[in-house]
Write a protein that holds these residues in place. Sequence first.
Motif, PDB file in Angstrom:
ATOM      1  N   LEU A  16       0.833  -1.203   0.000  1.00 12.26           N
ATOM      2  CA  LEU A  16       0.000   0.000   0.000  1.00 12.26           C
ATOM      3  C   LEU A  16       0.873   1.261   0.000  1.00 12.26           C
ATOM      4  O   LEU A  16       0.596   2.215  -0.735  1.00 12.26           O
ATOM      5  N   LEU A  17       1.926   1.260   0.797  1.00  6.03           N
ATOM      6  CA  LEU A  17       2.856   2.393   0.811  1.00  6.03           C
ATOM      7  C   LEU A  17       3.463   2.618  -0.567  1.00  6.03           C
ATOM      8  O   LEU A  17       3.547   3.766  -1.036  1.00  6.03           O
ATOM      9  N   ASP A  18       3.874   1.539  -1.218  1.00  7.03           N
ATOM     10  CA  ASP A  18       4.439   1.654  -2.564  1.00  7.03           C
ATOM     11  C   ASP A  18       3.408   2.208  -3.545  1.00  7.03           C
ATOM     12  O   ASP A  18       3.712   3.095  -4.349  1.00  7.03           O
ATOM     13  N   SER A  19       2.191   1.705  -3.483  1.00 10.01           N
ATOM     14  CA  SER A  19       1.125   2.182  -4.384  1.00 10.01           C
ATOM     15  C   SER A  19       0.831   3.655  -4.166  1.00 10.01           C
ATOM     16  O   SER A  19       0.631   4.412  -5.122  1.00 10.01           O
ATOM     17  N   ALA A  20       0.813   4.075  -2.910  1.00  6.06           N
ATOM     18  CA  ALA A  20       0.486   5.464  -2.584  1.00  6.06           C
ATOM     19  C   ALA A  20       1.556   6.439  -3.072  1.00  6.06           C
ATOM     20  O   ALA A  20       1.282   7.630  -3.231  1.00  6.06           O
ATOM     21  N   ARG A  22       2.769   6.331  -5.999  1.00  2.00           N
ATOM     22  CA  ARG A  22       2.441   6.560  -7.410  1.00  2.00           C
ATOM     23  C   ARG A  22       1.127   7.308  -7.587  1.00  2.00           C
ATOM     24  O   ARG A  22       0.997   8.145  -8.472  1.00  2.00           O
ATOM     25  N   ALA A  23       0.141   6.973  -6.758  1.00  2.00           N
ATOM     26  CA  ALA A  23      -1.186   7.590  -6.869  1.00  2.00           C
ATOM     27  C   ALA A  23      -1.923   7.389  -5.547  1.00  2.00           C
ATOM     28  O   ALA A  23      -1.667   6.406  -4.837  1.00  2.00           O
ATOM     29  N   PRO A  24      -2.835   8.295  -5.198  1.00  2.00           N
ATOM     30  CA  PRO A  24      -3.595   8.123  -3.964  1.00  2.00           C
ATOM     31  C   PRO A  24      -4.352   6.797  -3.945  1.00  2.00           C
ATOM     32  O   PRO A  24      -4.763   6.286  -4.987  1.00  2.00           O
ATOM     33  N   VAL A  25      -4.526   6.255  -2.746  1.00  2.00           N
ATOM     34  CA  VAL A  25      -5.243   4.992  -2.564  1.00  2.00           C
ATOM     35  C   VAL A  25      -6.377   5.224  -1.569  1.00  2.00           C
ATOM     36  O   VAL A  25      -6.141   5.698  -0.456  1.00  2.00           O
ATOM     37  N   SER A  26      -7.610   4.924  -1.966  1.00  2.00           N
ATOM     38  CA  SER A  26      -8.761   5.010  -1.062  1.00  2.00           C
ATOM     39  C   SER A  26      -8.820   3.759  -0.217  1.00  2.00           C
ATOM     40  O   SER A  26      -8.638   2.654  -0.723  1.00  2.00           O
ATOM     41  N   ILE A  27      -9.113   3.926   1.064  1.00  2.00           N
ATOM     42  CA  ILE A  27      -9.257   2.795   1.966  1.00  2.00           C
ATOM     43  C   ILE A  27     -10.695   2.774   2.455  1.00  2.00           C
ATOM     44  O   ILE A  27     -11.196   3.780   2.964  1.00  2.00           O
ATOM     45  N   THR A  28     -11.337   1.615   2.264  1.00  2.00           N
ATOM     46  CA  THR A  28     -12.737   1.491   2.650  1.00  2.00           C
ATOM     47  C   THR A  28     -12.884   0.619   3.883  1.00  2.00           C
ATOM     48  O   THR A  28     -12.060  -0.243   4.157  1.00  2.00           O
ATOM     49  N   LEU A  38      -1.753   8.973   0.528  1.00  2.00           N
ATOM     50  CA  LEU A  38      -1.057   9.570  -0.584  1.00  2.00           C
ATOM     51  C   LEU A  38       0.378   9.868  -0.196  1.00  2.00           C
ATOM     52  O   LEU A  38       0.716   9.886   0.990  1.00  2.00           O
ATOM     53  N   SER A  39       1.197  10.137  -1.192  1.00  2.00           N
ATOM     54  CA  SER A  39       2.605  10.410  -0.935  1.00  2.00           C
ATOM     55  C   SER A  39       2.751  11.748  -0.222  1.00  2.00           C
ATOM     56  O   SER A  39       1.884  12.625  -0.300  1.00  2.00           O
ATOM     57  N   GLN A  44       1.951  17.601   0.455  1.00  2.00           N
ATOM     58  CA  GLN A  44       2.526  18.941   0.549  1.00  2.00           C
ATOM     59  C   GLN A  44       2.018  19.845  -0.564  1.00  2.00           C
ATOM     60  O   GLN A  44       1.767  21.034  -0.343  1.00  2.00           O
ATOM     61  N   ARG A  45       1.827  19.275  -1.757  1.00  2.00           N
ATOM     62  CA  ARG A  45       1.284  20.063  -2.872  1.00  2.00           C
ATOM     63  C   ARG A  45      -0.140  20.523  -2.562  1.00  2.00           C
ATOM     64  O   ARG A  45      -0.496  21.682  -2.758  1.00  2.00           O
ATOM     65  N   LEU A  46      -0.968  19.615  -2.042  1.00  2.00           N
ATOM     66  CA  LEU A  46      -2.340  19.971  -1.673  1.00  2.00           C
ATOM     67  C   LEU A  46      -2.360  21.008  -0.553  1.00  2.00           C
ATOM     68  O   LEU A  46      -3.133  21.966  -0.577  1.00  2.00           O
TER      69      LEU A  46
END
Length: 83
Positions: A16-20, A22-28, A38-39, A44-46
């Motif tokens: 999950l850390l690796d995926s995040a 690259r792109a945000p990951v929603s957790i349900t 997210l990374s 920081q950009r947001l």
Amino acid sequence: MKVTTAREAKNRFGQLLDSAQRAPVSITKNGRVVSVMLSVEQYQRLRGAAWDRLARVMDAMSTEATSKGLTEKTLEALLADES
């Protein structure tokens, strides 16, 4: 956006850390989104964008208040009024 359950996130946290990165990951949990991972760069950009927007809004409000005659003395009086 990739979606994963809380259970999957717990069991595959490293992935999950690796995926995040690259792109945000929603957790349900129980079928509804409860979190987004997210990374730090994306965060920081947001965060920076939110601060920039807040600064622009505050500048616009200050300009409008000044154009309508609000002074520091008037503002102090308004803020001191406890009624």
